[in-house]
Scaffold this motif. Structure first.
Motif, PDB file in Angstrom:
ATOM      1  N   ALA A   1      86.930  54.670  49.047  1.00  0.00           N
ATOM      2  CA  ALA A   1      87.588  53.731  49.950  1.00  0.00           C
ATOM      3  C   ALA A   1      89.041  53.500  49.551  1.00  0.00           C
ATOM      4  N   ALA A   2      89.283  53.382  48.242  1.00  0.00           N
ATOM      5  CA  ALA A   2      90.655  53.179  47.765  1.00  0.00           C
ATOM      6  C   ALA A   2      91.530  54.373  48.136  1.00  0.00           C
ATOM      7  N   ALA A   3      90.979  55.581  48.004  1.00  0.00           N
ATOM      8  CA  ALA A   3      91.733  56.783  48.365  1.00  0.00           C
ATOM      9  C   ALA A   3      91.947  56.875  49.869  1.00  0.00           C
ATOM     10  N   ALA A   4      90.945  56.452  50.634  1.00  0.00           N
ATOM     11  CA  ALA A   4      91.042  56.515  52.090  1.00  0.00           C
ATOM     12  C   ALA A   4      92.206  55.687  52.615  1.00  0.00           C
ATOM     13  N   LEU A   5      92.493  54.576  51.956  1.00  0.00           N
ATOM     14  CA  LEU A   5      93.604  53.729  52.392  1.00  0.00           C
ATOM     15  C   LEU A   5      94.941  54.472  52.332  1.00  0.00           C
ATOM     16  N   ASP A   6      95.027  55.478  51.458  1.00  0.00           N
ATOM     17  CA  ASP A   6      96.254  56.263  51.335  1.00  0.00           C
ATOM     18  C   ASP A   6      96.293  57.452  52.294  1.00  0.00           C
ATOM     19  N   ASP A   7      95.175  57.725  52.948  1.00  0.00           N
ATOM     20  CA  ASP A   7      95.093  58.904  53.815  1.00  0.00           C
ATOM     21  C   ASP A   7      95.612  58.572  55.208  1.00  0.00           C
ATOM     22  N   VAL A   8      96.903  58.345  55.279  1.00  0.00           N
ATOM     23  CA  VAL A   8      97.549  57.943  56.534  1.00  0.00           C
ATOM     24  C   VAL A   8      97.424  59.032  57.598  1.00  0.00           C
ATOM     25  N   ALA A   9      97.550  60.281  57.182  1.00  0.00           N
ATOM     26  CA  ALA A   9      97.500  61.391  58.138  1.00  0.00           C
ATOM     27  C   ALA A   9      96.138  61.472  58.821  1.00  0.00           C
ATOM     28  N   PHE A  10      95.069  61.295  58.038  1.00  0.00           N
ATOM     29  CA  PHE A  10      93.720  61.357  58.606  1.00  0.00           C
ATOM     30  C   PHE A  10      93.489  60.205  59.577  1.00  0.00           C
ATOM     31  N   ALA A  11      93.914  59.020  59.194  1.00  0.00           N
ATOM     32  CA  ALA A  11      93.742  57.861  60.068  1.00  0.00           C
ATOM     33  C   ALA A  11      94.493  58.063  61.378  1.00  0.00           C
TER      34      ALA A  11
ATOM     35  N   GLY B   1      78.806  47.657  52.694  1.00  0.00           N
ATOM     36  CA  GLY B   1      78.980  47.590  54.133  1.00  0.00           C
ATOM     37  C   GLY B   1      79.383  46.176  54.500  1.00  0.00           C
ATOM     38  N   SER B   2      80.045  46.011  55.635  1.00  0.00           N
ATOM     39  CA  SER B   2      80.392  44.649  56.052  1.00  0.00           C
ATOM     40  C   SER B   2      79.128  43.859  56.390  1.00  0.00           C
ATOM     41  N   ASP B   3      78.012  44.575  56.641  1.00  0.00           N
ATOM     42  CA  ASP B   3      76.738  43.891  56.893  1.00  0.00           C
ATOM     43  C   ASP B   3      76.377  42.942  55.751  1.00  0.00           C
ATOM     44  N   GLU B   4      76.596  43.385  54.520  1.00  0.00           N
ATOM     45  CA  GLU B   4      76.233  42.550  53.379  1.00  0.00           C
ATOM     46  C   GLU B   4      77.061  41.272  53.357  1.00  0.00           C
ATOM     47  N   ILE B   5      78.324  41.374  53.735  1.00  0.00           N
ATOM     48  CA  ILE B   5      79.180  40.188  53.737  1.00  0.00           C
ATOM     49  C   ILE B   5      78.721  39.198  54.801  1.00  0.00           C
ATOM     50  N   LEU B   6      78.261  39.702  55.935  1.00  0.00           N
ATOM     51  CA  LEU B   6      77.708  38.832  56.965  1.00  0.00           C
ATOM     52  C   LEU B   6      76.497  38.077  56.424  1.00  0.00           C
ATOM     53  N   ASP B   7      75.684  38.779  55.664  1.00  0.00           N
ATOM     54  CA  ASP B   7      74.502  38.159  55.056  1.00  0.00           C
ATOM     55  C   ASP B   7      74.901  37.123  54.013  1.00  0.00           C
TER      56      ASP B   7
ATOM     57  N   ARG C   1      85.890  43.682  57.741  1.00  0.00           N
ATOM     58  CA  ARG C   1      86.334  45.029  58.128  1.00  0.00           C
ATOM     59  C   ARG C   1      85.441  46.059  57.444  1.00  0.00           C
ATOM     60  N   THR C   2      85.567  47.312  57.869  1.00  0.00           N
ATOM     61  CA  THR C   2      84.686  48.355  57.330  1.00  0.00           C
ATOM     62  C   THR C   2      85.440  49.667  57.143  1.00  0.00           C
ATOM     63  N   PHE C   3      84.922  50.502  56.246  1.00  0.00           N
ATOM     64  CA  PHE C   3      85.436  51.859  56.055  1.00  0.00           C
ATOM     65  C   PHE C   3      84.538  52.884  56.763  1.00  0.00           C
ATOM     66  N   SER C   4      83.517  52.411  57.466  1.00  0.00           N
ATOM     67  CA  SER C   4      82.552  53.319  58.079  1.00  0.00           C
ATOM     68  C   SER C   4      83.103  54.069  59.280  1.00  0.00           C
ATOM     69  N   LYS C   5      83.992  53.445  60.029  1.00  0.00           N
ATOM     70  CA  LYS C   5      84.412  53.998  61.312  1.00  0.00           C
ATOM     71  C   LYS C   5      85.672  54.857  61.186  1.00  0.00           C
TER      72      LYS C   5
END
Length: 354
Positions: free
Chosen positions: A256-266, A90-96, A213-217
């Protein structure tokens, strides 16, 4: 008695949005609509789900700590080097990680008062102090951030949904001394409809910028806890020194890597959110509620002094929204933009309470 670090005595518990199961059990309900945690109402990216399912055969193996496949895709997306990317649980960890890497006892970090509570949490945990400045007309008060060891900026801001343009952020960064780390949290930026930041140019001009940035939203992967940051090679190298060796799990990396290719869903998510956010705002205003302009996948609504009672009544009807008392806004609620059907059901309940 074994005493923990004294900083822990000052840390409040994080207040998450209530879960579906929690509300079902409390009110003996069969169906609950959760519009409290800014999750994607369409669910996860289909391509991410397919990639996740393929990981089952490898669950006995440790992941590659550097998440090389995901990092390469992110580096390509932002036109930067692999060395400019770090992934987090999560981006939370990077903030920490940023707080622990750059804050010491006696330091202080700056941010807003009504914003994501993790900024103050990680600051205090690092032994430093968090100085909270009031929002200005519900917008982040950039002009008051004169000095600090770290400046936290949530853009769009959670929970108000208000945001500053790229130009305003850029002009602000030009004024910040290079010995101050600026953490720019852009978890909701895609929902603004504005152009993306040219981070490849920005991190060269501003070596003190860390953009999370995050993949959560957008991609609907909140349960997998996967986020990342883009920054100068020096900042990323510093954060990697204290990053746990296996902080992001293998299924999360692959999904997450696959999600970056899911242009239609985004695209579907963004189009639905934009349309439904407008309709939801209009409907709430028709019923007499004040709604802040939002560039996120949620809206911030003023319901008055009886907000807690208002929220509890919605919960009893099977609709969960977020009371913003913990954000310092006791008369306001935050509502995730849902599907057309979910929003219609929400508006029906609001009409009965208006």
């Amino acid at each position: 008695m074994l005493a923990p670090r004294k900083e822990l005595n000052c840390l409040p518990d994080y207040v998450p949005g209530k879960s579906i199961d929690e509300i079902k059990e409390k009110y003996n309900l069969k169906h609950v609509i959760k519009l409290a945690s800014n999750e994607n109402p369409l669910g996860p990216s289909p391509m991410a789900m397919a990639a996740y399912n393929k990981c089952v055969q490898k669950l006995h193996l440790y992941p590659r700590g550097a998440a090389p496949e995901l990092v390469k895709k992110l580096a390509k997306k932002w036109k930067v080097k692999d060395e400019n990317i770090i992934t987090g649980n999560g981006s939370d960890e990077i903030l920490d990680l940023a707080a622990r890497a750059y804050l010491s006892k006696g330091d202080w970090a700056a941010g807003a008062d009504s914003t994501f509570s993790v900024y103050s949490f990680v600051t205090e945990l690092a032994g430093a102090k968090y100085k909270a400045f009031p929002l200005k007309d519900f917008y982040y008060p950039l002009e008051v951030f004169k000095s600090a060891k770290i400046i936290f900026i949530c853009n769009p801001n959670n929970p108000t949904g208000t945001y500053h343009s790229n130009k305003k952020i850029f002009d602000f960064l030009k004024k910040v001394p290079k010995n101050i780390l600026v953490v720019l949290d852009m978890a909701y930026w895609e929902f603004t409809g504005e152009s993306e930041l040219p981070l490849n140019k920005w991190i060269k001009q501003f070596p003190n910028l860390l953009c999370t940035r995050t993949f959560s939203k957008l991609y609907g992967l909140a349960a997998l806890r996967i986020g990342y940051a883009v920054a100068s090679e020096q900042i990323i190298a510093t954060l990697k020194k204290i990053k746990p060796p296996f902080n992001t799990n293998y299924p999360a990396q692959m999904a997450a890597a696959a999600a970056l290719d899911d242009v239609a869903f985004a695209k579907e998510t963004l189009q639905m959110n934009a349309a439904e956010r407008d309709d939801l705002t209009f409907g709430l205003e028709v019923f007499g509620f004040d709604v802040l302009p939002s560039g996120a996948n949620f809206v911030c609504v003023k319901v008055g002094k009886k907000a807690a009672e208002f929220v509890a009544n919605l919960e009893s009807k099977g609709i969960v929204v977020r009371h913003l008392k913990s954000f310092g806004m006791p008369e306001w609620v935050r509502i995730t933009v849902g599907t057309p059907k979910q929003n219609a059901m929400l508006l029906t309940q609001f009409s009965r309470q208006s």
